[in-house]
Design a protein around this motif. Structure first.
Motif, PDB file in Angstrom:
ATOM      1  N   ASP A  62       0.686  -1.248   0.014  1.00 50.71           N
ATOM      2  CA  ASP A  62      -0.052   0.726   0.238  1.00 50.71           C
ATOM      3  C   ASP A  62       0.804   1.191  -0.244  1.00 50.71           C
ATOM      4  OD1 ASP A  62      -2.738  -1.769   0.241  1.00 50.71           O
ATOM      5  OD2 ASP A  62      -2.781  -1.265   2.113  1.00 50.71           O
ATOM      6  N   LYS A  63       1.973   1.532  -0.744  1.00 51.62           N
ATOM      7  CA  LYS A  63       2.709   2.153  -0.208  1.00 51.62           C
ATOM      8  C   LYS A  63       2.667   3.431  -1.417  1.00 51.62           C
ATOM      9  CE  LYS A  63       8.241   3.380  -0.472  1.00 51.62           C
ATOM     10  NZ  LYS A  63       9.167   2.843  -1.313  1.00 51.62           N
ATOM     11  N   ALA A  64       1.882   3.361  -2.524  1.00 47.50           N
ATOM     12  CA  ALA A  64       1.597   4.549  -3.070  1.00 47.50           C
ATOM     13  C   ALA A  64       0.274   5.038  -3.084  1.00 47.50           C
ATOM     14  CB  ALA A  64       1.255   3.720  -4.445  1.00 47.50           C
ATOM     15  N   TYR A  65      -0.990   4.369  -2.165  1.00 47.18           N
ATOM     16  CA  TYR A  65      -1.558   4.442  -1.327  1.00 47.18           C
ATOM     17  C   TYR A  65      -1.477   5.998  -0.221  1.00 47.18           C
ATOM     18  CZ  TYR A  65      -6.043   4.603   1.232  1.00 47.18           C
ATOM     19  OH  TYR A  65      -7.488   5.290   2.033  1.00 47.18           O
ATOM     20  N   LEU A  66      -1.259   5.087   0.667  1.00 48.58           N
ATOM     21  CA  LEU A  66      -0.045   5.588   1.769  1.00 48.58           C
ATOM     22  C   LEU A  66       1.250   7.273   1.439  1.00 48.58           C
ATOM     23  CD1 LEU A  66       0.878   2.571   4.173  1.00 48.58           C
ATOM     24  CD2 LEU A  66      -0.843   4.114   4.155  1.00 48.58           C
ATOM     25  N   SER A  67       1.011   6.805   0.313  1.00 46.87           N
ATOM     26  CA  SER A  67       1.746   8.331  -0.029  1.00 46.87           C
ATOM     27  C   SER A  67       0.767   9.405  -0.562  1.00 46.87           C
ATOM     28  CB  SER A  67       3.067   7.850  -1.024  1.00 46.87           C
ATOM     29  OG  SER A  67       3.716   9.377  -1.088  1.00 46.87           O
ATOM     30  N   ALA A  68       0.070   9.349  -1.624  1.00 48.57           N
ATOM     31  CA  ALA A  68      -1.306   9.489  -1.978  1.00 48.57           C
ATOM     32  C   ALA A  68      -2.059  10.174  -1.470  1.00 48.57           C
ATOM     33  CB  ALA A  68      -2.223   8.858  -2.771  1.00 48.57           C
TER      34      ALA A  68
END
Length: 103
Positions: A62-68
């Motif tokens: 979920d790295k992309a989601y958490l960053s977003a």
């Protein structure tokens, strides 16, 4: 199972007393006991070894989601949500797809 108001009150009070007792016992007795500290550290280490990899995988997935989400919250906090939508359309789309409905 129907409980009267008196029974509910008695159960809640018993729970509060138990929590207060457990809390005071921990702070006055247990945390100063070397054997308890040793056992607690062992359990914490064991838990970390068992669950650590799973947490790392979860955050990597979920790295992309958490960053977003973090970026969006920053822009929202500074009242610049429209700028976020313009500068990061992919992140905005990801948030919309995941159900975080930015307005």
């Amino acid at each position: 199972m129907d409980l009267t108001q008196e029974e509910i009150t008695r159960i809640i009070e018993a729970h509060k007393r138990r929590r207060a007792y457990d809390r005071s016992r921990y702070h006055e007795v247990l945390k100063h006991d070397p054997e308890f500290v040793k056992k607690n550290r062992h359990n914490a280490r064991k838990h970390y070894e068992e669950k650590g990899q799973k947490k790392r995988e979860h955050y990597a997935k979920d790295k992309a989601y958490l960053s977003a989400r973090a970026s969006y919250r920053y822009y929202k906090r500074t009242n610049r949500e429209e700028l976020f939508k313009q500068l990061h359309p992919q992140k905005y789309q990801l948030l919309v797809e995941r159900g975080l409905s930015p307005s």
